[in-house]
Design a protein around this motif. Structure first.
Motif, mmCIF file in Angstrom:
data_model
loop_
_atom_site.group_PDB
_atom_site.id
_atom_site.type_symbol
_atom_site.label_atom_id
_atom_site.label_comp_id
_atom_site.label_asym_id
_atom_site.label_seq_id
_atom_site.Cartn_x
_atom_site.Cartn_y
_atom_site.Cartn_z
ATOM 1 N N GLN A 258 13.112 8.551 -17.857
ATOM 2 C CA GLN A 258 14.470 8.938 -17.479
ATOM 3 C C GLN A 258 14.467 10.136 -16.536
ATOM 4 O OE1 GLN A 258 17.055 9.970 -20.759
ATOM 5 N NE2 GLN A 258 18.668 10.692 -19.407
ATOM 6 N N HIS A 259 13.834 11.219 -16.944
ATOM 7 C CA HIS A 259 13.968 12.481 -16.204
ATOM 8 C C HIS A 259 12.989 12.628 -15.044
ATOM 9 C CE1 HIS A 259 17.012 13.917 -18.929
ATOM 10 N NE2 HIS A 259 16.248 13.577 -19.949
ATOM 11 N N VAL B 226 25.043 1.505 -15.955
ATOM 12 C CA VAL B 226 23.730 1.028 -16.378
ATOM 13 C C VAL B 226 23.957 -0.111 -17.357
ATOM 14 C CG1 VAL B 226 21.543 1.654 -17.421
ATOM 15 C CG2 VAL B 226 22.797 3.353 -16.086
ATOM 16 N N ALA C 39 17.784 5.499 -15.324
ATOM 17 C CA ALA C 39 18.898 5.837 -16.208
ATOM 18 C C ALA C 39 18.938 4.866 -17.380
ATOM 19 C CB ALA C 39 20.216 5.780 -15.435
#
Length: 163
Positions: A27-28, A121, A33
């Motif tokens: 994710q980061h 998403v 996402a």
């Protein structure tokens, strides 16, 4: 017997932490996402990790009980992962939250601003696959393996303790 419980519990805690860490890194760091079901799969790890860690340090049946609790948390995330795989494969529909991770808007202007600002998403479209398996499928497999390890070890320890 006690050493096996401690080693298994530590391995389960490390495996669960690595799995959750990988999801957060995707994710980061990777920019993928997560959808609503992806988030749901993470929540049980926040219970499994400390329970498995307690299982590694508490003696006897207390350690086995904590490890059994970790096994239940891992079974929960494996189940959610299995449900998510079914949604991705279009075997069934996702939840009403799939496709949007935002709550209700108080006005039409707020709703419009949210929709324009945030990407949607979807739960039924894997963001990443490897060898034909999505992250939800890998989570299901890993959580099942960790959960079976935790549950089997806890059961063996519980049955082996006659006190």
């Amino acid at each position: 017997m006690e050493t096996n419980l401690r080693i298994s519990a530590a391995a389960v805690a490390a495996g669960a932490a690595a799995t959750l860490g990988a999801a957060l890194a995707f994710q980061h760091l990777g920019g993928l996402a997560p959808c609503e079901l992806c988030y749901w799969q993470r929540y049980p790890y926040w219970g499994a990790i400390p329970l498995a860690m307690l299982g590694a340090v508490l003696p006897g049946r207390a350690g086995a009980l904590c490890l059994a609790g970790a096994a239940l948390c891992l079974a929960a995330t494996a189940g959610i992962g299995g449900f998510h795989v079914g949604v991705e494969q279009h075997w069934w529909q996702g939840t009403s939250a799939c496709g949007s991770s935002q709550g209700p808007a108080s006005s039409l202007e707020e709703l419009r601003a949210r929709l324009l600002a945030a990407p949607i998403v979807r739960c039924d479209s894997p963001a990443w696959t490897l060898a034909g398996l999505s992250m939800a499928a890998y989570n299901m497999l890993i959580a099942t393996a960790l959960g079976l390890t935790a549950g089997w070890t806890a059961l063996k320890r519980w049955k082996g303790d006659q006190t």
